[in-house]
Design an enzyme around this catalytic site. Sequence first.
Site, PDB file in Angstrom:
ATOM      1  CG  ASP A 151      -2.130  -0.840   1.114  1.00  0.00           C
ATOM      2  OD1 ASP A 151      -2.236  -1.567   0.107  1.00  0.00           O
ATOM      3  OD2 ASP A 151      -2.986  -0.793   2.023  1.00  0.00           O
ATOM      4  CG  ASP A 174     -22.219   3.476   7.602  1.00  0.00           C
ATOM      5  OD1 ASP A 174     -22.572   4.354   6.791  1.00  0.00           O
ATOM      6  OD2 ASP A 174     -22.078   2.274   7.283  1.00  0.00           O
ATOM      7  CG  HIS A 196      -9.413   5.408  -0.913  1.00  0.00           C
ATOM      8  ND1 HIS A 196      -9.326   4.341  -1.793  1.00  0.00           N
ATOM      9  CD2 HIS A 196      -9.891   4.885   0.248  1.00  0.00           C
ATOM     10  CE1 HIS A 196      -9.722   3.244  -1.180  1.00  0.00           C
ATOM     11  NE2 HIS A 196     -10.079   3.554   0.064  1.00  0.00           N
ATOM     12  CD  GLU A 201     -16.436   3.698  -5.815  1.00  0.00           C
ATOM     13  OE1 GLU A 201     -17.366   2.886  -6.010  1.00  0.00           O
ATOM     14  OE2 GLU A 201     -15.260   3.353  -5.611  1.00  0.00           O
ATOM     15  N   GLY A 256     -16.066   3.653  -1.138  1.00  0.00           N
ATOM     16  CA  GLY A 256     -17.481   3.541  -0.809  1.00  0.00           C
ATOM     17  C   GLY A 256     -18.207   4.853  -0.611  1.00  0.00           C
ATOM     18  CD  GLU A 309      -7.865  -0.720  -2.401  1.00  0.00           C
ATOM     19  OE1 GLU A 309      -6.856  -0.483  -1.710  1.00  0.00           O
ATOM     20  OE2 GLU A 309      -9.018  -0.815  -1.934  1.00  0.00           O
ATOM     21  N   GLY A 327     -13.569   6.140   2.237  1.00  0.00           N
ATOM     22  CA  GLY A 327     -14.321   5.023   2.779  1.00  0.00           C
ATOM     23  C   GLY A 327     -14.368   5.189   4.279  1.00  0.00           C
ATOM     24  CG  ASN A 328     -14.588   2.964   8.647  1.00  0.00           C
ATOM     25  OD1 ASN A 328     -15.386   3.708   9.203  1.00  0.00           O
ATOM     26  ND2 ASN A 328     -13.713   2.235   9.323  1.00  0.00           N
ATOM     27  N   GLY A 329     -11.942   4.332   6.113  1.00  0.00           N
ATOM     28  CA  GLY A 329     -10.647   4.993   6.128  1.00  0.00           C
ATOM     29  C   GLY A 329     -10.606   5.912   4.923  1.00  0.00           C
TER      30      GLY A 329
END
EC number: 2.7.2.1
Length: 397
Positions: free
Chosen positions: A146, A280, A206, A331, A328, A382, A208-210
């Site tokens: 990563d 969330d 990017h 998008e 997530g 990914e 998402g949750n992270g």
Amino acid sequence: MSAVLVVNSGSSSLKYQLIDAKSEEALATGLIERVGEGEGRIRHRGPGGSAEYTLVIPDHTAAFRAMLAAFGTDGSSLVEHPLDAVGHRVVHGGKRFFEPTIVTPLVEANIDDLADLAPLHNPANLDGIRAARQAFPAVPHVAVFDTAFHQTLEPAAYTYAIDAALAEEHRVRRYGFHGTSHKYVSGAVAELLGRPLGELKQIVLHLGNGASACAVDGGRSIDTSMGMTPLEGLVMGTRSGDIDPAVLFHLSRRAGLGIDELDELLNRRSGLLGLTGHGDMRDVRRVAESGDAVARLALDTVAHRLKHYIGAYTALLGGLDALTFTAGVGENDPDLRAAACKGLGVLGIQLDPERNAARSPGARIVSADGSPVTVLVVPTNEELEIARQALQAVAAG
């Protein structure tokens, strides 16, 4: 028909995808959860359909046996799809690994040595590598890191202004994460726009949750919001992102919190969860829409931090061609995209409200006609990027 098996091994999970080496089609996908926790759960989808069942999975070796059994029953047998490579996601490569690397005992030892930089991830990644090499001893195994995409950062971008000798001794610097996603998405943007990657100035978000931001100049990462660990940067689901380090001293002295408690606070009980009680984004937005002022503040804080990085990275890049939202939240949350871009016309960022609000699973442009900066939504992949890099490493020998 040859294929690449892509593996993402977590501390108690094994996520995998079988990808056709030529068509790049996903032939099968699966997730094995609760590894080492007694009764595990397997979810597998392939040409023969989907299956979900439970099984005792004491370790990652057993998880690979369960995966092979699932392949054997759904019509995507690995006998019919011989493997060209097994690609492994590894979270932290430190400054040693700057490209996909064929796994050897020495590489395994180096991944193990970097475990102190990613104690929640590298040991689990290594367990998966060892189990996979046992399951597929004749197949090349490739570690894809990563952190590797960010090895192009200049010293001024990765250096922290602390005692230099202490930083060198303990490997303290910015490494950055989500590099596989940022690399894939920046390449996909160039393809979508029909322009050479080498001439584009991009910001990839990017989310998402992270979450992380990355400034990409000509296909090279020149700065990124995550730092030595994934804690730095944007406001995330459970992580604080950027914070004055003196806050930790204050909480230690006044609230009596120890090192482990502070670690737990910033990594698992902060971000959206700390502000609202919900980790969330969908839940936070639902509560905010009902009139909750605290949830509204949390959303505003997320957007404020995004604008901070968009502005800073536009300056570092010396201009901007494309701003891309992925993962997530990126998008699927048009309201966050709108909030992040609001008022950024001064930077040439002009969102089209109707395009932004339209729901679509594919890559798309959401900026207004005539916007100097193209704003896009591009789904990340990914697993495909890991497969591509694994094949490149094998071809290079």
